[in-house]
Design an enzyme around this catalytic site. Structure first.
Site, PDB file in Angstrom:
ATOM      1  N   SER A 114       7.039  40.213  -3.824  1.00 28.79           N
ATOM      2  CA  SER A 114       7.350  38.910  -3.224  1.00 28.79           C
ATOM      3  C   SER A 114       6.158  38.311  -2.497  1.00 28.79           C
ATOM      4  CB  SER A 114       8.531  39.035  -2.260  1.00 28.79           C
ATOM      5  OG  SER A 114       9.671  39.442  -2.960  1.00 28.79           O
ATOM      6  N   THR A 152       8.079  36.366   1.671  1.00 32.47           N
ATOM      7  CA  THR A 152       8.225  35.027   1.080  1.00 32.47           C
ATOM      8  C   THR A 152       7.890  33.915   2.077  1.00 32.47           C
ATOM      9  OG1 THR A 152       9.881  35.955  -0.401  1.00 32.47           O
ATOM     10  CG2 THR A 152       9.723  33.553  -0.327  1.00 32.47           C
ATOM     11  N   ASP A 190      11.086  33.756  -7.053  1.00 32.41           N
ATOM     12  CA  ASP A 190       9.720  34.269  -7.137  1.00 32.41           C
ATOM     13  C   ASP A 190       9.532  35.261  -8.281  1.00 32.41           C
ATOM     14  OD1 ASP A 190      11.411  35.998  -5.784  1.00 32.41           O
ATOM     15  OD2 ASP A 190       9.908  36.636  -4.328  1.00 32.41           O
TER      16      ASP A 190
HETATM   17 ZN    ZN Z   1      10.745  38.461  -4.187  1.00 26.55          ZN
HETATM   18 MG    MG Z   2      11.632  37.122  -0.033  1.00 26.20          MG
HETATM   19 ZN    ZN Z   3      12.190  42.843  -3.991  1.00 25.80          ZN
END
Ligand code: ZN
Ligand code: MG
Ligand code: ZN
Length: 502
Positions: A96, A150, A323
């Site tokens: 991520s 993130t 993502d």
């Molecule tokens: Zn992720």
């Molecule tokens: Mg995340």
């Molecule tokens: Zn993950």
């Protein structure tokens, strides 16, 4: 199952909440997909394999007789739809932090790092550029720790995603205007190694600090808010909905998103806001069907609230994506002519807790009987003796599946046993390399009308909307990466492993 109407979930209903924040004068009709946005809201369902939105839609249709908002977005034809690939510099399978950094810097980096190359080169993150060059206000909303990979990838550069206490300090230095999520342990003097009280430091810098749902909902408009609602990640939505003490104290993702919008909407030059359903990824790692569907539902409800607000403005670009894929769950054909598949989704309506809650209760030495009791109590399903034994053996690390990397965990065994009832299959416990969907609507959405795009192109697409010409240092090659990684490779590997075990 307990039925949750939108009104109960939001307290006053989505329309009611949205109307609290309507500007006194509407800003005119949509400028069309080619115009320039004033605001950008970037919505991420972390680790959302392509089958997750369709499974949620089928769950809602089967159990509640209504479609998902995601389906309505696709059906009304307003959104630009693109396929996004999700590689990192170190792997076809991103983590991520590298994924968010691709959006956040326009560069592929090594999994485990945040907006930097392994030789220490700092990449300027998106929020810093948009703050400096376009004077945008900035916000981050997540159901993970607010310092998680993130949200961090939008706002900071840091050598490793693991140092969340330092990432919290960097948010303060940059002056991110609105921060809503989990992660008390990275702000609280009693749990920080350096004993700094970050809440006090944020307050001194002019932030209003809130620690529960009621205080957050009571906030009046105005920038600079830090809202932290749990020690680590915000609880799974299936746990939050089914436990009154969590429902009362922890806001939903939609509530956090609308509150953040309310705080940012009067910024003189517009705002950029990231909204993340972080625990879709966590539920995917543990192969938890109710966990993933209810967190995706929270995302779906947040989207409805966000797009509802944006529609009344006409000046806001909304991007919706993930993502990377994770564990590729899917409703599988079961029974003669696959007649039994739908019954699997119907059984999911009985689930009242995440796998994490259930497995914490049975512990590491469960008997088949204690597994059966916990599954009956939390999921409303009667496992047979063989199914219960499969799970209890895996929890005691005595299962034959210990030999299979993709299925060695207790949660994988629980998912397999429940697969006989839910008919939901999983391809493993980790991120996948699949291409993922990206939707965009509102002014500037034409930027994303590319059919297929690299994750790292998102950065340029967003800057172009504001007429900003900026490039981070050139992309590091894989050969160069391997030269620089050297002995740091093991530490970075560990960072990624620890992430998905969390
Ligand atoms: Zn992720
Ligand atoms: Mg995340
Ligand atoms: Zn993950």
């Amino acid at each position: 199952m307990a039925k949750f109407s939108r009104r109960e979930v939001f307290g006053v209903g989505a329309a009611g909440l949205a109307s609290l924040y309507l500007p006194s004068v509407a800003l005119g009709s949509s400028q069309g997909s080619r115009g320039r946005p004033r605001n950008v809201i970037f919505c991420v369902s972390d680790g959302m394999s392509a089958g997750v939105p369709s499974m949620l839609d089928q769950f809602l249709s089967t159990v509640h007789g209504r479609p998902s908002f995601w389906r309505r977005l696709l059906q009304d034809g307003r959104s630009v739809q693109t396929v996004q690939e999700t590689c990192s510099l170190s792997s076809l399978v991103t983590d991520s932090s590298a994924a968010s950094s691709a959006w956040g810097s326009g560069r592929r980096i090594v999994n485990g790092q945040v907006n930097c190359f392994p030789d220490g080169t700092r990449l300027i993150p998106l929020y810093e550029v948009l703050k400096d060059r376009a004077k945008l206000a900035t916000g981050l909303v997540t159901t993970a720790t607010i310092t998680h990979a993130t949200p961090a990838g939008f706002a900071v550069s840091h050598p490793t995603r693991d140092e969340e206490a330092q990432i919290a300090e960097k948010y303060l230095s940059l002056g991110v205007d609105v921060l809503l999520g989990g992660g008390d342990r990275f702000f609280n003097s009693s749990s920080r190694a350096d004993k700094r009280n970050l809440y006090a430091e944020f307050a001194r810098a002019g932030y209003r600090v809130v620690r529960d749902r009621a205080s957050m909902l009571a906030l009046r408009p105005g920038r600079k808010v830090l809202g932290i609602f749990s020690s680590s990640h915000v609880p799974y939505e299936v746990d939050r909905r089914n436990r009154k003490e969590l429902r009362d104290t922890v806001p939903s993702l939609a509530e956090m998103a609308l509150k953040a919008i309310g705080m940012l909407q009067d910024s003189p030059n517009g705002f950029v806001l990231q909204v993340e359903a972080a625990r879709v990824d966590h539920a995917a790692h543990s192969n938890d069907p109710a966990g993933i569907l209810y967190d995706q539902l929270a995302f779906d409800e947040a989207l409805e609230a966000i797009v509802g607000w944006a529609d009344q403005r006409g000046d806001t670009l909304v991007v919706v994506t993930t993502d990377h894929g994770n564990s590729n769950p899917g409703l599988m054909g079961a029974g003669d002519e696959y007649f039994d598949s739908m019954a699997g989704l119907e059984k999911l309506a009985e689930a009242k807790a995440s796998f994490t809650t259930l497995l914490a209760q049975v512990g590491t030495q469960p008997t088949p009987e204690s597994v059966r009791e916990a599954v009956r109590e939390h999921l409303g399903i009667g496992l047979n003796a063989e199914e219960a034994e499969l799970v209890s053996k895996a929890a005691r690390r005595a299962s034959d599946l210990q030999k299979v990397d993709l299925y060695s965990g207790a949660s994988s065994a629980l998912a397999m046993a429940l697969g006989n009832h839910y008919h939901i299959g999983w391809s493993g416990p980790s991120h996948s390399s699949d291409w993922v969907p990206l939707l965009a609507l509102g002014p500037g959405s034409r930027q994303f009308a590319r059919g297929w795009m690299k994750n790292s192109s998102v950065f340029d697409a967003l800057l172009e909307l504001y007429g900003i010409r900026f490039q981070n240092p050139p992309q590091m090659s894989r050969e160069e990466m391997l030269r620089h990684l050297g002995k740091r490779k093991e530490a970075l590997r560990r960072a990624v492993r620890e992430h998905w075990l969390a």
